[in-house]
Design a protein around this motif. Sequence first.
Motif, PDB file in Angstrom:
ATOM      1  N   ILE A   1       0.841  -1.198   0.000  1.00 46.39           N
ATOM      2  CA  ILE A   1       0.000   0.000   0.000  1.00 46.39           C
ATOM      3  C   ILE A   1       0.876   1.248   0.000  1.00 46.39           C
ATOM      4  CG2 ILE A   1      -1.920   1.171   1.110  1.00 46.39           C
ATOM      5  CD1 ILE A   1      -2.547  -1.689   0.201  1.00 46.39           C
ATOM      6  N   ALA A   2       0.557   2.184  -0.881  1.00 45.50           N
ATOM      7  CA  ALA A   2       1.349   3.408  -1.002  1.00 45.50           C
ATOM      8  C   ALA A   2       1.150   4.319   0.198  1.00 45.50           C
ATOM      9  CB  ALA A   2       0.971   4.150  -2.285  1.00 45.50           C
ATOM     10  N   TRP A   3       2.242   4.877   0.666  1.00 51.84           N
ATOM     11  CA  TRP A   3       2.256   5.905   1.714  1.00 51.84           C
ATOM     12  C   TRP A   3       3.077   7.066   1.163  1.00 51.84           C
ATOM     13  CZ3 TRP A   3       5.521   8.797   4.749  1.00 51.84           C
ATOM     14  CH2 TRP A   3       5.000   9.335   5.922  1.00 51.84           C
ATOM     15  N   VAL A   4       2.458   8.247   1.063  1.00 51.16           N
ATOM     16  CA  VAL A   4       3.076   9.387   0.386  1.00 51.16           C
ATOM     17  C   VAL A   4       3.660  10.357   1.405  1.00 51.16           C
ATOM     18  CG1 VAL A   4       2.724  11.271  -1.242  1.00 51.16           C
ATOM     19  CG2 VAL A   4       1.446   9.134  -1.520  1.00 51.16           C
ATOM     20  N   ARG A   5       4.940  10.625   1.288  1.00 52.95           N
ATOM     21  CA  ARG A   5       5.594  11.548   2.213  1.00 52.95           C
ATOM     22  C   ARG A   5       5.028  12.963   2.056  1.00 52.95           C
ATOM     23  NH1 ARG A   5      10.310   8.503   0.788  1.00 52.95           N
ATOM     24  NH2 ARG A   5      11.037  10.090  -0.688  1.00 52.95           N
ATOM     25  N   GLY A   6       4.759  13.606   3.183  1.00 53.06           N
ATOM     26  CA  GLY A   6       4.255  14.975   3.169  1.00 53.06           C
ATOM     27  C   GLY A   6       2.824  15.120   2.717  1.00 53.06           C
ATOM     28  N   ALA A   7       2.050  14.030   2.760  1.00 52.38           N
ATOM     29  CA  ALA A   7       0.649  14.075   2.323  1.00 52.38           C
ATOM     30  C   ALA A   7      -0.243  13.403   3.368  1.00 52.38           C
ATOM     31  CB  ALA A   7       0.494  13.403   0.967  1.00 52.38           C
ATOM     32  N   PRO A   8      -0.411  14.023   4.535  1.00 46.64           N
ATOM     33  CA  PRO A   8      -1.168  13.379   5.613  1.00 46.64           C
ATOM     34  C   PRO A   8      -2.620  13.081   5.260  1.00 46.64           C
ATOM     35  CG  PRO A   8      -0.729  15.690   6.130  1.00 46.64           C
ATOM     36  CD  PRO A   8       0.112  15.341   4.946  1.00 46.64           C
ATOM     37  N   SER A   9      -3.249  13.920   4.425  1.00 48.57           N
ATOM     38  CA  SER A   9      -4.651  13.666   4.094  1.00 48.57           C
ATOM     39  C   SER A   9      -4.788  12.400   3.249  1.00 48.57           C
ATOM     40  CB  SER A   9      -5.259  14.866   3.358  1.00 48.57           C
ATOM     41  OG  SER A   9      -4.582  15.118   2.146  1.00 48.57           O
ATOM     42  N   LEU A  10      -3.823  12.181   2.333  1.00 48.38           N
ATOM     43  CA  LEU A  10      -3.849  10.957   1.531  1.00 48.38           C
ATOM     44  C   LEU A  10      -3.622   9.731   2.416  1.00 48.38           C
ATOM     45  CD1 LEU A  10      -1.688  12.001  -1.577  1.00 48.38           C
ATOM     46  CD2 LEU A  10      -4.186  12.039  -1.365  1.00 48.38           C
ATOM     47  N   ASN A  11      -2.658   9.822   3.294  1.00 52.96           N
ATOM     48  CA  ASN A  11      -2.322   8.679   4.143  1.00 52.96           C
ATOM     49  C   ASN A  11      -3.422   8.376   5.158  1.00 52.96           C
ATOM     50  OD1 ASN A  11       0.160   8.526   2.792  1.00 52.96           O
ATOM     51  ND2 ASN A  11       1.114   9.957   4.220  1.00 52.96           N
ATOM     52  N   LEU A  12      -4.084   9.424   5.644  1.00 54.22           N
ATOM     53  CA  LEU A  12      -5.185   9.206   6.571  1.00 54.22           C
ATOM     54  C   LEU A  12      -6.362   8.562   5.846  1.00 54.22           C
ATOM     55  CD1 LEU A  12      -5.899   9.714   9.557  1.00 54.22           C
ATOM     56  CD2 LEU A  12      -7.033  11.812   8.821  1.00 54.22           C
ATOM     57  N   GLY A  13      -6.593   8.980   4.594  1.00 53.98           N
ATOM     58  CA  GLY A  13      -7.646   8.352   3.807  1.00 53.98           C
ATOM     59  C   GLY A  13      -7.364   6.880   3.581  1.00 53.98           C
ATOM     60  N   THR A  14      -6.106   6.558   3.305  1.00 55.45           N
ATOM     61  CA  THR A  14      -5.726   5.161   3.139  1.00 55.45           C
ATOM     62  C   THR A  14      -5.947   4.382   4.424  1.00 55.45           C
ATOM     63  OG1 THR A  14      -4.062   5.746   1.479  1.00 55.45           O
ATOM     64  CG2 THR A  14      -3.812   3.620   2.563  1.00 55.45           C
TER      65      THR A  14
ATOM     66  N   ASP B   1      -0.231  -2.167  10.081  1.00 61.15           N
ATOM     67  CA  ASP B   1       0.515  -3.362  10.499  1.00 61.15           C
ATOM     68  C   ASP B   1       0.133  -4.600   9.685  1.00 61.15           C
ATOM     69  OD1 ASP B   1       1.845  -1.893  12.432  1.00 61.15           O
ATOM     70  OD2 ASP B   1       0.372  -2.365  13.996  1.00 61.15           O
ATOM     71  N   ASP B   2      -1.011  -4.542   9.026  1.00 65.84           N
ATOM     72  CA  ASP B   2      -1.507  -5.704   8.280  1.00 65.84           C
ATOM     73  C   ASP B   2      -1.128  -5.677   6.803  1.00 65.84           C
ATOM     74  OD1 ASP B   2      -3.040  -6.947  10.464  1.00 65.84           O
ATOM     75  OD2 ASP B   2      -4.281  -5.139  10.301  1.00 65.84           O
ATOM     76  N   VAL B   3      -0.455  -4.608   6.379  1.00 66.12           N
ATOM     77  CA  VAL B   3      -0.073  -4.462   4.973  1.00 66.12           C
ATOM     78  C   VAL B   3       1.408  -4.096   4.895  1.00 66.12           C
ATOM     79  CG1 VAL B   3      -2.397  -3.747   4.288  1.00 66.12           C
ATOM     80  CG2 VAL B   3      -0.702  -2.009   4.910  1.00 66.12           C
ATOM     81  N   GLU B   4       1.950  -4.110   3.702  1.00 68.28           N
ATOM     82  CA  GLU B   4       3.321  -3.658   3.475  1.00 68.28           C
ATOM     83  C   GLU B   4       3.278  -2.205   3.035  1.00 68.28           C
ATOM     84  OE1 GLU B   4       7.154  -4.539   0.555  1.00 68.28           O
ATOM     85  OE2 GLU B   4       5.506  -6.004   0.679  1.00 68.28           O
ATOM     86  N   ARG B   5       3.755  -1.323   3.887  1.00 68.00           N
ATOM     87  CA  ARG B   5       3.734   0.103   3.581  1.00 68.00           C
ATOM     88  C   ARG B   5       4.912   0.455   2.685  1.00 68.00           C
ATOM     89  NH1 ARG B   5       4.057   5.031   7.961  1.00 68.00           N
ATOM     90  NH2 ARG B   5       6.276   5.021   7.413  1.00 68.00           N
ATOM     91  N   VAL B   6       4.613   1.041   1.522  1.00 65.11           N
ATOM     92  CA  VAL B   6       5.654   1.417   0.566  1.00 65.11           C
ATOM     93  C   VAL B   6       5.654   2.938   0.434  1.00 65.11           C
ATOM     94  CG1 VAL B   6       6.581   1.099  -1.748  1.00 65.11           C
ATOM     95  CG2 VAL B   6       5.269  -0.751  -0.663  1.00 65.11           C
ATOM     96  N   GLU B   7       6.752   3.582   0.777  1.00 66.93           N
ATOM     97  CA  GLU B   7       6.825   5.037   0.771  1.00 66.93           C
ATOM     98  C   GLU B   7       7.168   5.577  -0.620  1.00 66.93           C
ATOM     99  OE1 GLU B   7       9.040   6.940   3.797  1.00 66.93           O
ATOM    100  OE2 GLU B   7       8.342   5.609   5.396  1.00 66.93           O
ATOM    101  N   PHE B   8       6.485   6.674  -0.974  1.00 64.52           N
ATOM    102  CA  PHE B   8       6.742   7.364  -2.239  1.00 64.52           C
ATOM    103  C   PHE B   8       6.917   8.854  -1.961  1.00 64.52           C
ATOM    104  CE2 PHE B   8       4.547   3.509  -3.521  1.00 64.52           C
ATOM    105  CZ  PHE B   8       5.286   3.096  -4.633  1.00 64.52           C
ATOM    106  N   PRO B   9       7.727   9.544  -2.770  1.00 63.52           N
ATOM    107  CA  PRO B   9       7.986  10.969  -2.534  1.00 63.52           C
ATOM    108  C   PRO B   9       6.860  11.889  -2.971  1.00 63.52           C
ATOM    109  CG  PRO B   9       9.192  10.232  -4.458  1.00 63.52           C
ATOM    110  CD  PRO B   9       8.553   9.013  -3.865  1.00 63.52           C
ATOM    111  N   GLY B  10       5.882  11.383  -3.698  1.00 67.15           N
ATOM    112  CA  GLY B  10       4.792  12.239  -4.157  1.00 67.15           C
ATOM    113  C   GLY B  10       3.608  11.431  -4.647  1.00 67.15           C
ATOM    114  N   TYR B  11       2.499  12.145  -4.833  1.00 67.59           N
ATOM    115  CA  TYR B  11       1.232  11.518  -5.252  1.00 67.59           C
ATOM    116  C   TYR B  11       1.377  10.762  -6.573  1.00 67.59           C
ATOM    117  CZ  TYR B  11      -3.513  11.570  -7.300  1.00 67.59           C
ATOM    118  OH  TYR B  11      -4.683  11.230  -7.922  1.00 67.59           O
TER     119      TYR B  11
END
Length: 388
Positions: A146-159, A171-181
């Motif tokens: 699952i994508a986690w976007v740095r500096g985008a709390p609204s996107l990450n909270l929606g996820t 904790d139930d998924v693999e969090r993959v960090e990306f620098p942008g949307y």
Amino acid sequence: MNNLKKILAGFALAGVIALNPVSADTASPLPSTMAWTSYPTSSANYAQLLALGNVLKKKFNVSVRVLPGDNDVSRMTPLRTGRVDLCGCGIASYYASEGVLLFADAAWGPQPVRVIRTSIADFGMGLVVAGDLEVKTPADLKGKKIAWVRGAPSLNLGTEAYLAFGGLSWDDVERVEFPGYNRSFDGIIQGLADAAFTMTSAPAPEQVAASPRGITWPELSPDDEEGWARMKNVAPYFQSHEVTSAAGGVVNKDHPHAFASYPYPVMVATRNYDSDIVYNLIKVIHEDYDEYKNDAPGATGYGIDSQNMFWVIPFHDAVVRYYKDIGIWTDEMQAHQDQLVRRQALLIKTWNAFVDDNPPSDQDQFREAWMQARATALEAEDMNPVFY
């Protein structure tokens, strides 16, 4: 996107023509000029506000300047300082009211914002998932990337809220960090991620749909009461929504999809903004709906049937007065409004006491101390802090 650009170009031309109307229908109950902030010029939000502005110019000779802002701070700062009348904001208006995320900062704190009107159109807000996976509901995302976007709390909270609907957490998924949307969607196409948060009708999921992986939208049944309770415990601004516009070509008016959404844009003013202006503005937005509903993408979402009277930000007092005058305001709506007003007042009072008590100067320590003070004050009044 090309269609939207054509529409915006048309509005720009119409705006020039409208500067010299033949005549106003009546003496204006509104100021001769108004300034509103919005999302950038390429957005549906900008086009919608131009459409509303054209109605005001035609009927009342009111000149509306729509000022695009690239981020939440640039849209909301002029509202806070009184340089603009309204903000065509996004979900950041809720974060501002709550004093959280970027508003949990010494320069901000909880803001006395009040809703004038919102738009819920045919699109939804949520997770797009690669189509080569057997994902039918959010619960099927367990173990996925699952994508986690740095500096985008609204996107990450929606996820996080979507995961919660399915009884899952990070904790139930693999969090993959990306620098942008946009990079998160490149990641799906490349197989680095399986899902990312977006608007269903945005260009990015169209790119995923056109890729070899294809696309799918997990279903959120409106009858899953436990799922919705979990989701709203994370992000209470979500609501069940039947989507008829989504990338991939499968979801349409003939094949609607049970999904989730929240208002976009959210037209807000400050609590103390002139009541007569707000009353006359909401009257135009409501009574002249047919004049602008087809003039911009998503403008149909301003209709009264699309309004959530039990949402998460209080209405402006003048809006409540207008809804009472036209006979659509109920005792239940008033009780909900009163609770939201009490919550907002408590947050502002708690903030004022907090900043007067010599809080830490370090930004991270300041934010941590504020969030603790905020949670303590809300819990003492049996209110859910939501954010910690």
